[in-house]
Design a protein around this motif. Structure first.
Motif, PDB file in Angstrom:
ATOM      1  N   PHE A 158      66.183 -25.124  50.454  1.00 36.83           N
ATOM      2  CA  PHE A 158      65.685 -26.119  51.403  1.00 36.83           C
ATOM      3  C   PHE A 158      66.542 -26.057  52.666  1.00 36.83           C
ATOM      4  O   PHE A 158      67.755 -26.196  52.610  1.00 36.83           O
ATOM      5  CB  PHE A 158      65.782 -27.499  50.749  1.00 36.83           C
ATOM      6  CG  PHE A 158      65.121 -28.605  51.509  1.00 36.83           C
ATOM      7  CD1 PHE A 158      63.765 -28.839  51.342  1.00 36.83           C
ATOM      8  CD2 PHE A 158      65.839 -29.425  52.361  1.00 36.83           C
ATOM      9  CE1 PHE A 158      63.141 -29.877  52.018  1.00 36.83           C
ATOM     10  CE2 PHE A 158      65.225 -30.460  53.039  1.00 36.83           C
ATOM     11  CZ  PHE A 158      63.875 -30.689  52.870  1.00 36.83           C
ATOM     12  N   LYS A 189      66.274 -36.638  58.511  1.00 34.65           N
ATOM     13  CA  LYS A 189      66.963 -35.389  58.797  1.00 34.65           C
ATOM     14  C   LYS A 189      66.922 -34.507  57.547  1.00 34.65           C
ATOM     15  O   LYS A 189      67.352 -34.938  56.475  1.00 34.65           O
ATOM     16  CB  LYS A 189      68.417 -35.671  59.162  1.00 34.65           C
ATOM     17  CG  LYS A 189      68.595 -36.299  60.524  1.00 34.65           C
ATOM     18  CD  LYS A 189      69.966 -35.910  61.077  1.00 34.65           C
ATOM     19  CE  LYS A 189      70.044 -36.101  62.572  1.00 34.65           C
ATOM     20  NZ  LYS A 189      70.122 -37.510  62.955  1.00 34.65           N
ATOM     21  N   PRO A 190      66.450 -33.249  57.665  1.00 37.85           N
ATOM     22  CA  PRO A 190      66.446 -32.364  56.499  1.00 37.85           C
ATOM     23  C   PRO A 190      67.849 -32.234  55.901  1.00 37.85           C
ATOM     24  O   PRO A 190      68.011 -32.134  54.684  1.00 37.85           O
ATOM     25  CB  PRO A 190      65.981 -31.024  57.066  1.00 37.85           C
ATOM     26  CG  PRO A 190      65.217 -31.358  58.295  1.00 37.85           C
ATOM     27  CD  PRO A 190      65.835 -32.612  58.840  1.00 37.85           C
ATOM     28  N   SER A 191      68.871 -32.284  56.768  1.00 36.38           N
ATOM     29  CA  SER A 191      70.237 -32.106  56.265  1.00 36.38           C
ATOM     30  C   SER A 191      70.610 -33.217  55.283  1.00 36.38           C
ATOM     31  O   SER A 191      71.300 -32.975  54.295  1.00 36.38           O
ATOM     32  CB  SER A 191      71.226 -32.081  57.421  1.00 36.38           C
ATOM     33  OG  SER A 191      71.088 -33.247  58.197  1.00 36.38           O
ATOM     34  N   PRO A 214      60.531 -27.871  54.949  1.00 41.17           N
ATOM     35  CA  PRO A 214      61.507 -28.940  55.189  1.00 41.17           C
ATOM     36  C   PRO A 214      61.034 -29.928  56.241  1.00 41.17           C
ATOM     37  O   PRO A 214      61.351 -31.114  56.159  1.00 41.17           O
ATOM     38  CB  PRO A 214      62.749 -28.186  55.676  1.00 41.17           C
ATOM     39  CG  PRO A 214      62.241 -26.889  56.195  1.00 41.17           C
ATOM     40  CD  PRO A 214      61.040 -26.557  55.363  1.00 41.17           C
ATOM     41  N   THR A 221      61.577 -25.379  61.628  1.00 43.94           N
ATOM     42  CA  THR A 221      62.955 -24.882  61.658  1.00 43.94           C
ATOM     43  C   THR A 221      63.004 -23.367  61.464  1.00 43.94           C
ATOM     44  O   THR A 221      64.083 -22.806  61.315  1.00 43.94           O
ATOM     45  CB  THR A 221      63.809 -25.538  60.558  1.00 43.94           C
ATOM     46  OG1 THR A 221      63.356 -25.031  59.295  1.00 43.94           O
ATOM     47  CG2 THR A 221      63.676 -27.047  60.553  1.00 43.94           C
ATOM     48  N   ARG A 232      68.911 -32.532  52.069  1.00 44.82           N
ATOM     49  CA  ARG A 232      69.556 -31.423  51.381  1.00 44.82           C
ATOM     50  C   ARG A 232      70.872 -31.868  50.743  1.00 44.82           C
ATOM     51  O   ARG A 232      71.205 -31.459  49.639  1.00 44.82           O
ATOM     52  CB  ARG A 232      69.813 -30.271  52.365  1.00 44.82           C
ATOM     53  CG  ARG A 232      70.342 -28.997  51.713  1.00 44.82           C
ATOM     54  CD  ARG A 232      69.420 -28.544  50.616  1.00 44.82           C
ATOM     55  NE  ARG A 232      69.756 -27.250  50.039  1.00 44.82           N
ATOM     56  CZ  ARG A 232      69.265 -26.821  48.876  1.00 44.82           C
ATOM     57  NH1 ARG A 232      68.445 -27.578  48.179  1.00 44.82           N
ATOM     58  NH2 ARG A 232      69.590 -25.642  48.405  1.00 44.82           N
ATOM     59  N   SER A 276      60.528 -33.772  55.209  1.00 43.65           N
ATOM     60  CA  SER A 276      61.343 -34.816  55.838  1.00 43.65           C
ATOM     61  C   SER A 276      60.471 -35.656  56.778  1.00 43.65           C
ATOM     62  O   SER A 276      60.974 -36.295  57.694  1.00 43.65           O
ATOM     63  CB  SER A 276      62.544 -34.206  56.560  1.00 43.65           C
ATOM     64  OG  SER A 276      62.111 -33.258  57.505  1.00 43.65           O
ATOM     65  N   GLY A 290      67.898 -27.664  58.456  1.00 46.81           N
ATOM     66  CA  GLY A 290      67.259 -28.272  59.632  1.00 46.81           C
ATOM     67  C   GLY A 290      67.725 -27.713  60.967  1.00 46.81           C
ATOM     68  O   GLY A 290      67.225 -28.107  62.012  1.00 46.81           O
TER      69      GLY A 290
END
Ligand SMILES: Cc1cc2nc3c(=O)[nH]c(=O)nc-3n(C[C@H](O)[C@H](O)[C@H](O)COP(=O)(O)OP(=O)(O)OC[C@H]3O[C@@H](n4cnc5c(N)ncnc54)[C@H](O)[C@@H]3O)c2cc1C
Ligand code: SF4
Ligand code: SF4
Lengths: 265, 699
Positions: free
Chosen positions: B625, B643-645, B333, B384, B648, B337, B628
């Protein structure tokens, strides 16, 4: 350079302050004691100067009850070399003046080249002790300092601070002097485990009334020029309100509330 | 006719060339052995159990180390499990095959080489036993010979196809994860293809010369022969092609330790040496804080790794085991990202550093430092700890222990940023990362009359965790769980003001000292209260309490709430009667899924609600995934990347859900923030699976 840092142990900012029933002070049990945040900047600055100037030492000096030792150790864990705890039942009830008097007595024979401290302690928020110490020792003072440069020969300090209207003031002081840290002076370092372990064996001196050769009448509540009559908590703030809706409707509702409920417009 | 079918070894080959072939073979083996020996000495820079101090160079030191390794638990423990994994994932190639396309490509090459080598071996054995023992033992003839030839013909075709696919993929398709193509890639692939093609050519030319009656069974060779035969001069090519085929094949063996081909050996070793613990999430415990605090003299200890020698022998082997396949990076991730971390590059950078360091040592020079020069701190902080790299590495490389030990040494030197320091200071002072007053720890349960563990009489301790305690949205999860536990009729208690942060993220951030302090405080309170079973709201608390507390004196039976609730629903203790006519997407938390293989229980709860339709988000189950938040990401700020979020959330929205369900308060917070940014709050609901249960129970 021989650097001394004045450090006060204060309640953690998150502490829910409770007043004693007789309003003579605050309830101290259940409080988590920490280093005054402005003093963290002072310790950090001292360590940075030490790192630049070979052969320098940093001592942490604190007046307070026995528990203050733990906070001195935090300073040692950050990298300071030694600590002085000033503790005696007679010191209880001191105001800024009585505190400064004892501190000056301790500092005088130590002959520090530089004294660093915080601009104010976040418990009483007085911002008085350092200035008084400076007066009593007869050395220059520079308060609320955001940037500090020590000259190569270690004889002079250039101090920057912000003044009203956003302007900057630059002070130049001869050392020894006492310099008080403002937020932004630096980013204090973290006292991690290797530091904590090293701190265990660093020297810690304890001094009291008799080792200082002071009289009980001169210090603590008796020596204070200021008496706190009573403590009280501020009134609870009324909870805030969120005005929901589309911006236009919300603005309309807000004006209505300001007119009719708050009666301010 | 078939009964007499056979092939003469060294047929048509002049005697001088035959001798030359033997000389070259010996040379190739010497090259191979020397390369392995040299590398083995480099791996020995790493720590070996039972060896005091640094490694001793030379053969004697090496032998001493080999004996120590043979006794070391990390090599010899769980011997059969390791062996089985080695066979399954290595020999049978099941791990590489998890990705079909590159997996097939690899299996064609891998099995191609392996079987053709066996073929050559059969030839050789047959040749020598009939030469030196007795001609009667000659077995490679007749039906056996024909059958074996046909089989090898198919394998050979695969062996042409494999490198061809690899070349097509690397040089024409060029997937991003193969972006670091080097010269040796061309060399190795070219060599493989040449060996494969020249092998068939040789077979064809042989048939041109001998014209055996059984030739058509070796159908590829037969085809080539029928094309070449009319050319007339074809027969004269046999000897030169034979020679080139032999030379390249021997070169292949000789260059193994000097090129990526070394992975044949090192990846096998890595796969064997990888840990086999059940507790996948447990990090190493480098010291005992308790013992250190009780010690009267100053204790010498080292926090984490700031030199390559601080890693273990097995870890250094694994650096060489990396095949640069890029699967880790494709699932990372942080990398996806655009944060400054690729697990593949991390391993490669460590490997480069290992080789440079070894060189520097041998020349008596200073090597450049590991931190910042070889590995940037910003890469380490970008991780993470989602475990996706480890999960998908075909050779079993363990990226996280590297990252964790490097972080530990950064924290030891106080090289952390102000946000990280703040959350650690907050946790030191108020036992939660936000620094909210510890005296408010039970405020969420103020009106609920939940018994305290200290008062005794409970079966389960509900360990709420910092999020469930202080985070407004996560508090709803804890409240829902209380409702569910009461409906299920179980006896539970909480620690209340005595609960402290479990320390999971503190440890993953690298602060082993503060972590162990928190563990000591929590275990003291829990042991005193006689806690036996724990339910956690958070998968992070779950992992550390279950897998890491035991080594530090806290042995409990630990459950994540989704496990128990799904059991209660399955057994009918809780009945889900209320309908929910909605598409619900489930997001797998890393610490519940990959760390603990809990995938189905939360899903079963969603499916148990009448009318609810469970939909999957792309990258689900063990490919999930990360949101974050793990590894301290919750309290970090990143200058670079996305942001990974948010990534996602975009993936989740593709499955068009009416509700996104998680089973982790961290994921919940991350989704919540991402939804605010995307301005879809209120349009898609967000809930914990236990909240969903609480709302649809029949009471
Ligand atoms: C901007 C400002 C203006 C103010 N103006 C007034 C005013 O006009 N009139 C008025 O009555 N009050 C005023 N006050 C409040 C006031 O002076 C106090 O109530 C007090 O005297 C308590 O001191 P303290 O403990 O907070 O120490 P401070 O003087 O706030 O402490 C500053 C620093 O001194 C050192 N220090 C303090 N105590 C110790 C110790 N025990 N050991 C070692 N080092 C120590 C530390 O480095 C600390 O950071 C003002 C406060 C502020 C912030
Ligand atoms: S644990 Fe996750 S974030 Fe860290 S390197 Fe591996 S895949 Fe990337
Ligand atoms: S670490 Fe594993 S997954 Fe990543 S590139 Fe290397 S071999 Fe492939």
């Amino acid at each position: 350079m021989k650097i001394g840092v004045l450090m006060k142990q204060v309640p953690d900012t998150e502490t829910k302050i409770r007043i004693k029933d007789d309003a003579s002070g605050i309830v101290t049990d259940g409080i988590k004691w920490v280093m005054n945040p402005y003093d963290e900047y002072a310790v950090e600055e001292a360590l940075r100067i030490k790192e630049k100037k070979a052969g320098s030492t940093v001592a942490i000096i604190s007046m307070g009850p026995k528990r203050s030792v733990e906070t001195i150790r935090t300073g040692l864990a950050m990298g300071a070399d030694s600590g002085i705890l000033i503790d005696d039942p007679a010191f209880e009830g001191a105001d800024c003046y009585a505190t400064a008097k004892v501190l000056a007595k301790v500092l005088e024979p130590e002959k520090f080249d530089l004294l660093l401290c915080g601009k104010q302690a976040i418990d009483d928020d007085s911002a008085q002790v350092p200035q008084t110490v400076a007066e009593l020792l007869g050395i220059p003072q520079a308060m609320v300092i955001e940037k500090l440069i020590i000259s190569d020969d270690g004889k002079k300090a250039t101090c920057y601070r912000r003044v009203e209207g956003g302007a900057k003031e630059v002070l130049e002081v001869e050392l020894p002097a006492i310099i008080a840290a403002e937020k932004g002076l630096n980013e204090p370092r973290y006292a991690s485990l290797p530091g904590i372990m090293k701190a265990k064996s660093k020297p810690m001196k304890e001094v009291n009334l008799s080792t200082l050769g002071l009289k009980a009448e001169e210090v603590g509540a008796k020596g204070a020029k200021l008496k706190v009559k009573k403590y009280s908590l501020p009134a609870d703030k009324a909870p805030g309100k969120i005005v929901p809706g589309e911006p236009e409707d919300a603005a309309r509702a807000l004006v209505k509330m300001l007119r009719e409920e708050a009666k301010v417009v | 006719m078939i009964e007499t079918a056979q092939r003469e070894v060294f047929g048509h080959i002049p005697h001088a060339l035959e001798i030359g072939h033997y000389v070259l073979s010996v040379l190739a083996v010497v090259f191979l052995a020397y390369g392995i020996y040299r590398r083995f000495n480099i791996w020995r820079m790493g720590k070996i159990e039972g060896r005091e101090g640094a490694f001793k160079p030379g053969i004697k030191g090496m032998l001493e180390d080999v004996f120590l390794l043979m006794e070391s638990p990390s090599v010899m423990s769980n011997y059969f499990k390791r062996l089985w994994r080695f066979i399954r994932d290595g020999a049978l190639q099941l791990r590489p095959l998890r990705e079909l396309y590159p997996g097939l490509m690899h299996i064609l090459i891998f099995w191609g080489i392996a079987i053709l080598l066996v073929g050559a071996l059969v030839d050789a054995v047959d040749h020598y036993i009939s030469l030196f023992l007795s001609p009667a033992l000659h077995f490679n003839q007749g039906f056996f010979y024909i059958g074996f030839s046909i089989f090898l013909e198919f394998v050979g075709l695969g062996f042409v196809l494999g490198p061809a696919i690899a070349i097509f993929r690397r040089y024409i398709q060029r997937p991003p994860r193969l972006s670091d193509t080097k010269g040796e890639d061309a060399l190795v692939l070219g060599l493989l293809l040449f060996i494969a093609v020249s092998g068939f050519l040789l077979e064809g030319l042989g048939q041109v010369l001998d014209q055996p009656a059984w030739g058509k069974w070796s159908f590829v060779g037969f085809g080539i022969a029928s094309v070449l035969k009319p050319l007339g001069f074809a027969g004269s090519l046999y000897v030169p092609v034979w020679f080139m085929h032999q030379v390249t094949a021997l070169a292949f063996i000789a260059i193994i330790p000097y090129t990526k081909l070394f992975h044949i050996i090192t990846s096998s070793m890595t796969l064997y040496l990888a840990p086999v613990d059940e507790a996948k999430g447990a990090l190493s415990t480098p010291f005992s804080l308790k013992e250190m605090m009780e010690a009267t003299t100053e204790v010498q200890f080292k926090l984490g790794a700031d030199r390559i020698e601080d890693f273990t022998f097995s870890q250094l082997v694994s650096l060489d085991g990396c095949t640069r396949c890029g699967r880790c990076q494709d699932n990372c991730p942080a990398h996806l990202s655009e944060r400054p971390l690729s697990p593949k590059e991390l391993i490669q950078d460590l490997k480069t550093h290992m080789l440079e360091k070894a060189k520097a040592i041998s020349q008596g020079k200073e090597a450049k430092p590991l931190h910042e020069e070889a590995i940037k701190a910003e890469s380490l902080w970008a991780c993470t700890t989602c475990r996706n790299c480890i999960e998908h590495c075909p050779v079993g490389i363990q990226h996280l222990p590297f990252i964790m030990d490097l972080r530990r040494s950064l924290v030891g030197e106080a090289k952390i940023d102000h946000l990280q320091r703040q959350s650690l200071m907050n946790t030191t002072n108020n036992y939660n990362p936000w620094g909210i007053a510890f005296s408010d720890r039970a405020a969420w349960a103020a009106d609920l009359k939940i018994p305290r563990a200290a008062e005794g009489d409970f079966e389960y301790l509900y360990f709420v965790g910092c999020a469930g305690t202080y985070d407004q949205k996560a508090q709803k999860i804890a409240l829902a769980m209380v409702k569910v536990m009461r409906a299920a009729g179980i006896k539970f208690a909480i620690l209340g003001e005595q609960e402290k942060c479990c320390g999971e993220w503190v440890r993953r951030l690298g602060d082993e000292g503060l972590y162990q302090q928190l563990v000591m405080d929590n275990t003291e309170v829990m042991n005193q209260a006689g806690v036996k079973k724990i339910i956690t709201a958070c998968p992070h608390c779950f992992t550390t309490l279950k897998d890491e507390y035991p080594t530090l004196g806290g042995k409990y039976e630990v459950f994540h709430q989704s496990q128990l609730v799904s059991e209660w629903v399955r057994s009918g203790r809780i009945a889900l009667k209320k309908e929910l006519d909605l598409k619900v997407a489930y997001h797998d938390s890393c610490y519940l899924g990959r760390y603990n293989d809990i995938y189905e229980q939360p899903r079963s709860l969603i499916q148990a609600i009448p009318k609810t339709q469970l939909v999957e988000i792309e990258r689900n189950h063990n490919k999930s995934f990360c949101c974050g938040a793990g590894g301290g990401g919750m309290w970090a700020e990143f200058e670079k990347g996305r942001k990974p979020s948010e990534l996602r959330l975009e993936m989740a929205l593709k499955s068009d859900p009416g509700m996104i369900v998680t089973a982790c308060p961290y994921c919940m917070t991350m989704f919540e923030d991402a939804m605010k940014v995307k301005d879809i709050e209120g349009k898609v609901q967000l809930k914990d699976v236990v909240e969903l249960v609480a709302e649809h129970m029949a009471v």
